[in-house]
Structure formats: structure tokens, C-alpha cells
Motif scaffolding. Sequence first.
Motif, PDB file in Angstrom:
ATOM      1  N   ASN A 146      98.243  60.038 -42.720  1.00  0.00           N
ATOM      2  CA  ASN A 146      99.441  59.203 -42.729  1.00  0.00           C
ATOM      3  C   ASN A 146      99.137  57.727 -42.967  1.00  0.00           C
ATOM      4  OD1 ASN A 146      98.484  59.475 -39.807  1.00  0.00           O
ATOM      5  ND2 ASN A 146      99.926  57.794 -39.626  1.00  0.00           N
ATOM      6  N   ALA A 147      97.894  57.290 -42.690  1.00  0.00           N
ATOM      7  CA  ALA A 147      97.531  55.894 -42.920  1.00  0.00           C
ATOM      8  C   ALA A 147      97.618  55.527 -44.399  1.00  0.00           C
ATOM      9  CB  ALA A 147      96.122  55.625 -42.401  1.00  0.00           C
ATOM     10  N   GLU A 148      97.536  56.527 -45.274  1.00  0.00           N
ATOM     11  CA  GLU A 148      97.618  56.259 -46.703  1.00  0.00           C
ATOM     12  C   GLU A 148      99.001  55.745 -47.104  1.00  0.00           C
ATOM     13  OE1 GLU A 148      96.019  59.294 -49.311  1.00  0.00           O
ATOM     14  OE2 GLU A 148      94.859  60.121 -47.653  1.00  0.00           O
ATOM     15  N   THR A 149      99.998  55.993 -46.280  1.00  0.00           N
ATOM     16  CA  THR A 149     101.351  55.526 -46.576  1.00  0.00           C
ATOM     17  C   THR A 149     101.373  54.014 -46.804  1.00  0.00           C
ATOM     18  OG1 THR A 149     102.222  57.290 -45.158  1.00  0.00           O
ATOM     19  CG2 THR A 149     103.731  55.504 -45.729  1.00  0.00           C
ATOM     20  N   PHE A 150     100.610  53.298 -45.998  1.00  0.00           N
ATOM     21  CA  PHE A 150     100.624  51.842 -46.074  1.00  0.00           C
ATOM     22  C   PHE A 150     100.105  51.326 -47.415  1.00  0.00           C
ATOM     23  CE2 PHE A 150     100.554  52.902 -41.602  1.00  0.00           C
ATOM     24  CZ  PHE A 150     101.462  52.010 -41.053  1.00  0.00           C
TER      25      PHE A 150
END
Length: 217
Positions: free
Chosen positions: A48-52
Amino acid sequence: MFRSVVFDIGETILDDTREFAAWADWIGVPRHTFSALLGIVVAQGRNNAETFQYFRPGFDMETERGRREASGVGEQISQDDLYPDVRPALAELRTRGLWVGLAGNQTVRAASLLRQLDLPVHEIATSGEWQVAKPDRLFFERVTAWAPGHAQEIAYVGDHRDYDIVAARAAGLQPVLIRRGPWGHLWADDPVTTANAFGVISSLTELPDLLRPAPVS
């Protein structure tokens, strides 16, 4: 059969809605836009960190977390962020003789905030305190050394197929997936989950009957 049960934190114990909204506000993105893109990233099985990175290429989570704290809008955890089944389920597990712990990929600050909630658990730990994060096997070796019992006598409850279920099983623990949050709903019926999970639940209140305490020798 079981002596201990250890819980993941985000989207297992805590509803992350407020924290994701705070991040959307911080990077200046409409909350619904952030949530929609997060859902796409989750569905693709990515972190989910890739969302940023879509909104801010080169985004560094730790740097931005520090900036949030310095600005007075840092991480917050309150009773309102707990899912409603948390306190009754944890209390019942303890009543039935199981050792109960929380251990997830959270910050040192999150550990402090969680301890202030006076939850019915024996211990709380985070990856920030242990300096190792899931799905690293070393994280689950810390869990095994921390919680009473052999690995096969420890249940690990979480919402993420790869970080919680597959990784815990590989370390010899008995993983349980909760159908909660985007990851839990996405992967509840996944064949990889089915092959590795001791069980799949929709509420933490199902756990006391799923886990039978092992006799203490």
C-alpha cells in the motif's frame, strides 16, 4: 492446542480510515481519490505504500511521518479507532487462558499510543520497536520468542495474505485471516490463503471458539 494468540494491528485491531484520511490531507489529495487508488494497488497485490508514489514520486514515508509529527498532525490512536469487537474478544481469550499480544508493522509512537488504551492484552510490540518488519521471517521469530509456547502453539491473526498468513505459516505459526479491511476482503477466499491459514473469520469474536488453549505443562 494453543497457548498464545498474537494480533496484527492495522485493519485487524485498528480501523485505519482516520489515518489514511490524514495522509490524504497531508499530501493534498482528495480522500476519495486516495482511497480509490489505494484499492487499485491492493487489488494488484502490491504494498500500500506504493500508493503515495503516484501522487508524489520519491515520497519517503519516514521523512514525511516526521514532518507530520513536527507540524502537530502526527499519528493518533484512540478508542474510536478500535473495531467494536476488539475489547470483548481479547478479554474472552484471556478468560479462556490464552496469552494475548499485539505485534504489527507500526511505529514506536503507535506502540505508546496503544498502551495508553489499556487493552486486555499481556504485551504490545511494533516493528518500530523491534527494528524488523513483516514479512521478514525475523519478525515472526521475535513473535515466537516473545509469546509463550512453541511456534505451532501460537496463533497469528491478521488481514494480509502475504505479510500475515503466508509469512506466519512459513515461520511455523498458526495464522488466521480476518475478513476485514481491503486486504482481508480481497484475500479471504484466495487459494493461497486457504492453503496456509488455520482459519478465516469475519469477526474477532469467533476466535475463542476457534482456538483451543493447550494444557500448560
